[in-house]
Design a protein around this motif. Structure first.
Motif, PDB file in Angstrom:
ATOM      1  N   TYR A  29     -18.757 -11.747  13.042  1.00 15.77           N
ATOM      2  CA  TYR A  29     -19.149 -11.324  14.286  1.00 15.77           C
ATOM      3  C   TYR A  29     -17.724 -11.121  15.136  1.00 15.77           C
ATOM      4  O   TYR A  29     -17.547 -11.164  16.258  1.00 15.77           O
ATOM      5  CB  TYR A  29     -19.771 -12.534  14.935  1.00 15.77           C
ATOM      6  N   GLY A  30     -16.506 -10.740  14.290  1.00 11.50           N
ATOM      7  CA  GLY A  30     -15.677 -10.323  14.623  1.00 11.50           C
ATOM      8  C   GLY A  30     -14.454 -11.442  15.008  1.00 11.50           C
ATOM      9  O   GLY A  30     -14.737 -12.499  15.175  1.00 11.50           O
ATOM     10  N   THR A  50     -17.239 -17.225  22.592  1.00  8.51           N
ATOM     11  CA  THR A  50     -16.994 -15.771  22.562  1.00  8.51           C
ATOM     12  C   THR A  50     -17.447 -15.108  23.950  1.00  8.51           C
ATOM     13  O   THR A  50     -18.233 -15.889  24.772  1.00  8.51           O
ATOM     14  CB  THR A  50     -17.643 -14.965  21.584  1.00  8.51           C
ATOM     15  N   LYS A  76     -22.135 -12.008  17.866  1.00  3.26           N
ATOM     16  CA  LYS A  76     -21.648 -10.624  17.758  1.00  3.26           C
ATOM     17  C   LYS A  76     -21.936  -9.718  18.953  1.00  3.26           C
ATOM     18  O   LYS A  76     -21.345  -9.181  19.433  1.00  3.26           O
ATOM     19  CB  LYS A  76     -22.061  -9.992  16.563  1.00  3.26           C
ATOM     20  N   ASN A  77     -23.222  -9.959  19.374  1.00  5.58           N
ATOM     21  CA  ASN A  77     -23.687  -8.722  20.003  1.00  5.58           C
ATOM     22  C   ASN A  77     -24.342  -9.061  21.354  1.00  5.58           C
ATOM     23  O   ASN A  77     -24.708  -8.256  22.360  1.00  5.58           O
ATOM     24  CB  ASN A  77     -25.093  -8.189  19.364  1.00  5.58           C
TER      25      ASN A  77
END
Length: 285
Positions: A29-30, A50, A76-77
């Motif tokens: 997820y970066g 995040t 992630k999104n």
């Protein structure tokens, strides 16, 4: 253990199929996700964080789960401009070990206090809760007990009591050696086989404590105390949580909304991540 009836065997097979995508959900997820630990209520709790939005949202994982294993697509999104997303590991789960996980009769209340106190320690003034399965139960209790701190509530795969049907399901998943290798191995890699097996057995014993209470009550009595906007999501093909559970919760939380996903199973937020994330973002805004 006595032989399971055909219906229980079917539920066990469905449970194992649910575990596979869940346990592997620690998708990349970066690098924008922070991993840290902080001391809360005498233990060091691990969390992932995040996003930079003003709206804080805490993700609460299910049984044996962690922020990393249970919420890859959300970390992630989910919109990082609108939300600051935190995914925690309850004490004894994931990277919040030590201590070892135990299940006193108030373990859900303990998790609720830990979750709220974690977010207060991280200096969030209010928080919305997104709780899956056991994390959904924890979120219900937190919303009832700490109403001034909880902004909005989203739960899925949660139950407010333990019934005879639930008991049969739980006994069916007690022995991790009967899980498929694909289901067991990712969690075994996280915990080691011995800890995984013992914790799963202890979880079954812990959740079945509520069968000894009137109506199998976990948090039924607290539902009318929840005043924040509440979204209940239910997958109509969930093998672990029968439909009467979300119906009961919906009926007893005034003003709550029930959203059904016809093809959703227990891990609907992973299998239908885009649909789930949009639903949650629209509700939280």
């Amino acid at each position: 253990m006595t032989a399971l009836p055909n219906r229980a065997l079917l539920r066990l097979r469905l449970f194992v199929s649910w575990l596979k995508p869940r346990a592997g959900a620690a998708a990349a997820y970066g690098t924008s996700v922070t991993s840290a630990k902080v001391e809360v209520n005498g233990v060091h709790l691990h969390y992932l964080q995040t996003g930079e939005g003003e709206h804080a949202a805490l993700l609460l994982p299910g049984m044996l789960g962690s922020g990393q294993s249970d919420f890859g697509p959300q970390l992630k999104n989910l919109n990082k401009q609108l939300f600051t997303v935190v995914a925690w590991d309850p004490r004894g789960y994931g990277h919040s070990i030590p201590p070892k996980r135990d299940f006193p009769v108030d373990f859900f209340e303990r998790d609720a206090k830990d979750a709220v106190d974690l977010m207060k320690t991280l200096k969030f003034k209010t928080v919305s809760l997104l709780g899956w399965s056991d994390g959904g139960i924890t979120a219900l209790i937190a919303a009832a007990k700490y109403p001034s701190y909880i902004n909005k509530l989203v739960i899925w795969g949660a139950n407010a009591c333990v019934t005879d049907e639930d008991e049969m399901i739980y006994h069916g998943i007690r022995d991790v050696s009967k899980w498929s290798e694909k289901a067991r191995k990712p969690l075994e890699a996280l915990y080691g086989y011995e800890y995984l097996a013992k914790t799963c057995e202890n979880w079954v014993d812990g959740i079945l404590q509520f069968k000894n209470l009137p109506d199998g009550n976990i948090c039924q009595h607290l539902l009318p105390l929840i005043k924040c906007p509440t979204l209940i999501i239910h997958g109509e093909k969930d093998p672990l949580v029968p439909r009467f559970h979300p119906d009961f919760i919906h009926k007893h939380i005034k003003g709550s909304r029930l959203h059904l996903m016809p093809e959703g199973k227990h891990n609907l937020h992973l299998r239908f991540a885009d649909e789930f994330n949009k639903l949650v973002e629209d509700f939280l805004q």
